[in-house]
Design a protein around this motif. Structure first.
Motif, short mmCIF file in Angstrom:
data_model
loop_
_atom_site.label_atom_id
_atom_site.label_comp_id
_atom_site.label_asym_id
_atom_site.label_seq_id
_atom_site.Cartn_x
_atom_site.Cartn_y
_atom_site.Cartn_z
N VAL A 243 0.84 -1.20 0.00
CA VAL A 243 0.00 0.00 0.00
C VAL A 243 0.87 1.25 0.00
CG1 VAL A 243 -1.76 1.29 1.26
CG2 VAL A 243 -1.87 -1.19 1.17
N ARG A 246 2.16 1.73 -3.44
CA ARG A 246 1.14 2.19 -4.37
C ARG A 246 0.82 3.66 -4.19
NH1 ARG A 246 -3.45 -1.60 -3.29
NH2 ARG A 246 -4.35 0.44 -2.91
N THR A 247 0.69 4.09 -2.92
CA THR A 247 0.26 5.46 -2.68
C THR A 247 1.44 6.39 -2.45
OG1 THR A 247 0.12 5.08 -0.32
CG2 THR A 247 -1.86 4.64 -1.57
N THR A 248 2.64 5.87 -2.44
CA THR A 248 3.87 6.61 -2.13
C THR A 248 3.83 7.26 -0.75
OG1 THR A 248 3.23 8.77 -3.04
CG2 THR A 248 4.18 7.17 -4.59
N ASN A 254 -4.52 3.94 6.03
CA ASN A 254 -4.26 2.80 5.14
C ASN A 254 -4.93 1.55 5.68
OD1 ASN A 254 -2.72 4.38 3.50
ND2 ASN A 254 -0.77 3.42 3.99
N GLY A 255 -5.43 0.72 4.78
CA GLY A 255 -6.00 -0.55 5.22
C GLY A 255 -7.38 -0.44 5.83
#
Lengths: 332, 355
Positions: A243, A246-248, A254-255
């Motif tokens: 994650v 992906r999102t840098t 998150n999650g």
């Protein structure tokens, strides 16, 4: 979409029925749902759906939730439940993206993410196995406190990754396939081998099937359960890396809701919530169904609320299918 | 973490200031783990008090807001505190931010019982907190209602907040003008909205569609994210697959924008121009660098918290706003959703917040 093909034949001869997924009508039905969804995608957006970039996008989006669902499958087969997976992804994510961790380079970030995930998972496991706390409650406590700790550590900010090596590796690819998809495939393959070809896997089924019988058979049930939750936590650590890549960025959000998505994927994949029976292939198909569904909805520019309704319908259909198949099998 | 509990007066305020400002407490944690810059309190936007700059009679301002679980709300709390510290005669009592409506109600009740002079409340849910706002007003404590509006004016003396509809309008106007400049005839314009069930998201989307409609453009692919970077990335990744060619994109929220940018970067797409929303420092820096598709952001600035505290002080001291003919502070103030572009970004960097 190789995932929709009939599973390889060499898996058939294994002794137990639960391994014989090719003959399992539930899995065939589920694979059918996925095939139908793909056909809908192809029919509605023929120029876009089966393109390399769209398939790669679907698989990359499935990667993190897929890895979490692999861990969840272990936990549910062992007769438990893990409500804390999303929070563990959030916590591992912000911990690995803190300034301190980032300043020691990508390896420390990776190890930190994995260690935090594994550590939280083991705490869950010890509480459940040795503390005799009901899994629902133990992991509910982790669900709340891990998210809280993530918020505290991050100061509730989105922590952008500055380490270019980390980003280059996890956002990059190998042989034209994104790293995230390789990782997903690797975790899935390792999970499948562990569950179906090792003592650890057999014990997981045994403990979920009948805990007392397992103890009498000489299995160290407590240690085994603790390790199963550890596996789920480790999977969350890996998902956190994904994650963040992906999102840098690492964020305490998150999650979010991963626990619901993972449980839904595992359950529609045919794993019994009561434990003792289940399959990782089913979980994989379950994850892909949801990811493909949301891809098709966005490709066709449809509202997310209708998408949620469709999700609910699919869950109910899959469980009804499961129920009927179960009845047919036991001959009742 | 840097907030004191309700009812507990801010005793060592001066020492607090010297000790590296509000986030100093956070810095203890930040020292080992956090990304929060240690000096971030010192550069929070602060309103100029103008002719009202002279210290007036000592007053206590009570402050209650939701948990700072989002860059924007975090900036709200930080700005309020920084503004209060600017006035030597103002005592500032903030409660721990909470997303639990019942807890926020009891916090505000605690502030009422502590007899603060003015209240600044950003309710987690305006409807649910209306009764306690009313209770404060009935007790003779003027309430400044920040952003999420109460159900009735009886519950607040003054409302100050942003303009979600105009945010959409200004984003739409900017994109329409840029596309006209490029002579694009039938542009494909995408939209990454926030949480669709919230009225604020609906207003933003309506403003955007209305503004585009004025020049005969319409919104093409639209997705709704959750104001988080992860959901922004997921939704945008799918949106970009569904639209192999885009001319423009509006993302409602700069916090989720980190994920939106990551998805654009992963897809390697550059053919369109993008506008953000809210005005984070991150996006302002990207706009300044001019290397990414993002060319502008429409403000929904948390500087409104600084203004709210400045207004609370004037209310508490019975003053009006300098330069206005009114004797009293107005009942409603709507902030303006300015469009921040490469040309004017330097003027607005001070209100940019850390996402």
């Amino acid at each position: 979409m190789t995932e929709t093909q009939a599973p390889p034949q060499e898996a058939l001869p294994t002794e137990r029925k639960r391994f014989a997924f090719a003959a399992d009508p539930r899995l065939l039905g589920l694979a059918g749902v996925l095939v139908v969804l793909c056909l809908v995608g192809q029919f509605t957006r023929p120029e876009l759906f089966f393109t390399e970039s769209n398939i790669s996008t679907i698989l990359r989006l499935a990667a993190a939730i897929g890895v979490v669902s692999v861990g969840m499958t272990f936990v549910i087969i062992s007769g438990g439940i893990d409500l804390s997976v999303g929070s563990m992804v959030g916590l591992a994510g912000v911990w690995l993206t803190t300034l301190a961790t980032q300043s020691y380079g990508p390896w420390v970030m990776v190890l930190c993410g994995l260690a935090v995930g594994l550590g939280c998972g083991l705490v869950n496991g010890v509480l459940v196995a040795y503390g005799k706390v009901v899994p629902f409650i133990a992991t509910l406590a982790m669900y709340v406190s891990a998210r809280g700790l993530a918020e505290r550590i991050s100061g509730r900010r989105t922590q952008v990754v500055a380490d270019q090596d980390f980003l280059a590796f996890f956002r990059g690819g190998f042989l034209g396939i994104p790293t995230l998809i390789w990782l997903f495939a690797l975790v899935f393959a390792v999970g499948w081998v562990v569950l179906n070809r090792t003592t650890f896997g057999r014990r997981t089924y045994a403990v979920g099937g009948n805990i007392e019988a397992s103890r009498l058979a000489g299995i160290n049930v407590k240690r085994h359960l603790a390790l199963v939750y550890g596996v789920a936590g480790l999977c969350c650590g890996i998902a956190a890396l994904m994650v963040v890549a992906r999102t840098t960025a690492g964020a305490s959000t998150n999650g979010m809701f991963y626990e619901l998505d993972a449980i839904a994927a595992v359950v529609i994949g045919g794993t019994l919530l009561t434990g003792g029976r289940g399959s990782l292939i089913g979980t994989l198909v379950g994850v892909l169904i949801f990811t493909v569904l949301s891809n098709i909805f966005t490709l066709n520019n449809l509202d997310t609320d209708i998408q949620n309704i469709a999700k609910g319908v699919i869950i109910v259909l899959a469980v009804l299918l499961q129920f009927r198949a179960g009845k047919a099998r036991t001959g009742s | 973490m840097e907030v004191i509990m309700a009812g507990q007066p801010f005793l060592g305020r001066r020492g607090f200031l010297l000790g590296g400002a509000a986030v100093g407490a956070g810095a203890v944690l930040a020292g080992c783990t956090s990304n929060t810059p240690a000096n971030s309190a010192s550069n929070a936007p602060v309103a100029d008090a103008g002719s009202n700059a002279q210290p007036g009679k000592p007053i206590t301002i009570g402050f209650s807001a939701p948990a700072a679980d989002h860059g924007w709300i975090a900036a709200i709390t930080k700005n309020a505190k920084a503004q209060a510290q600017k006035f030597s005669e103002v005592k500032f009592t903030a409660t721990e931010g909470t997303n639990d409506v019942n807890q926020q109600i009891s916090q505000v009740e605690t502030l009422i019982n502590a007899k603060v002079d003015v209240l600044v409340i950003l309710p987690f849910d305006g409807k649910a907190l209306t009764a306690v706002g009313r209770q404060a007003m009935d007790a003779g404590i003027p309430v400044i209602n920040l952003d999420r509006i109460f159900d009735t004016p009886l519950a607040y003396r003054t409302w100050i907040g942003g303009d979600n509809y105009r945010m959409g309008v200004n984003a739409g106007n900017y994109l329409a003008a840029e596309l006209k400049k490029k002579n694009v005839a039938n542009p494909i314009i995408g939209e990454v909205a926030g949480i669709d069930s919230l009225p604020l998201t609906q207003e933003r989307s309506k403003g955007f569609a209305d503004a585009l409609g004025r020049v005969g453009f319409k919104v093409g692919p639209r997705v709704s994210a959750q104001f988080t970077s992860e959901s922004g990335e997921q939704q945008t990744a799918n949106l970009l697959q569904g639209a192999p060619k885009l001319d423009a994109l509006w993302n409602h929220d700069d916090d989720q924008g980190i994920g939106v940018n990551a998805a654009i970067d992963t897809a390697g797409r550059k053919e369109f121009i993008m506008v953000g929303g809210a005005g984070s420092k991150n996006m302002m820096n990207l706009i300044k660098a001019d290397s990414a598709p993002i060319k502008a952001t429409v403000l929904y600035s948390p500087s409104m918290a600084s203004t709210a505290v400045a207004l609370a002080r004037l209310l508490g001291q019975g003053k009006g706003i300098g330069d206005l003919a009114e004797h009293d502070v107005p009942a409603e103030i709507t902030t303006y959703s300015a469009v921040v572009t490469k040309e004017n970004v330097d003027q607005y960097l001070d209100v940019g917040f850390d996402s």
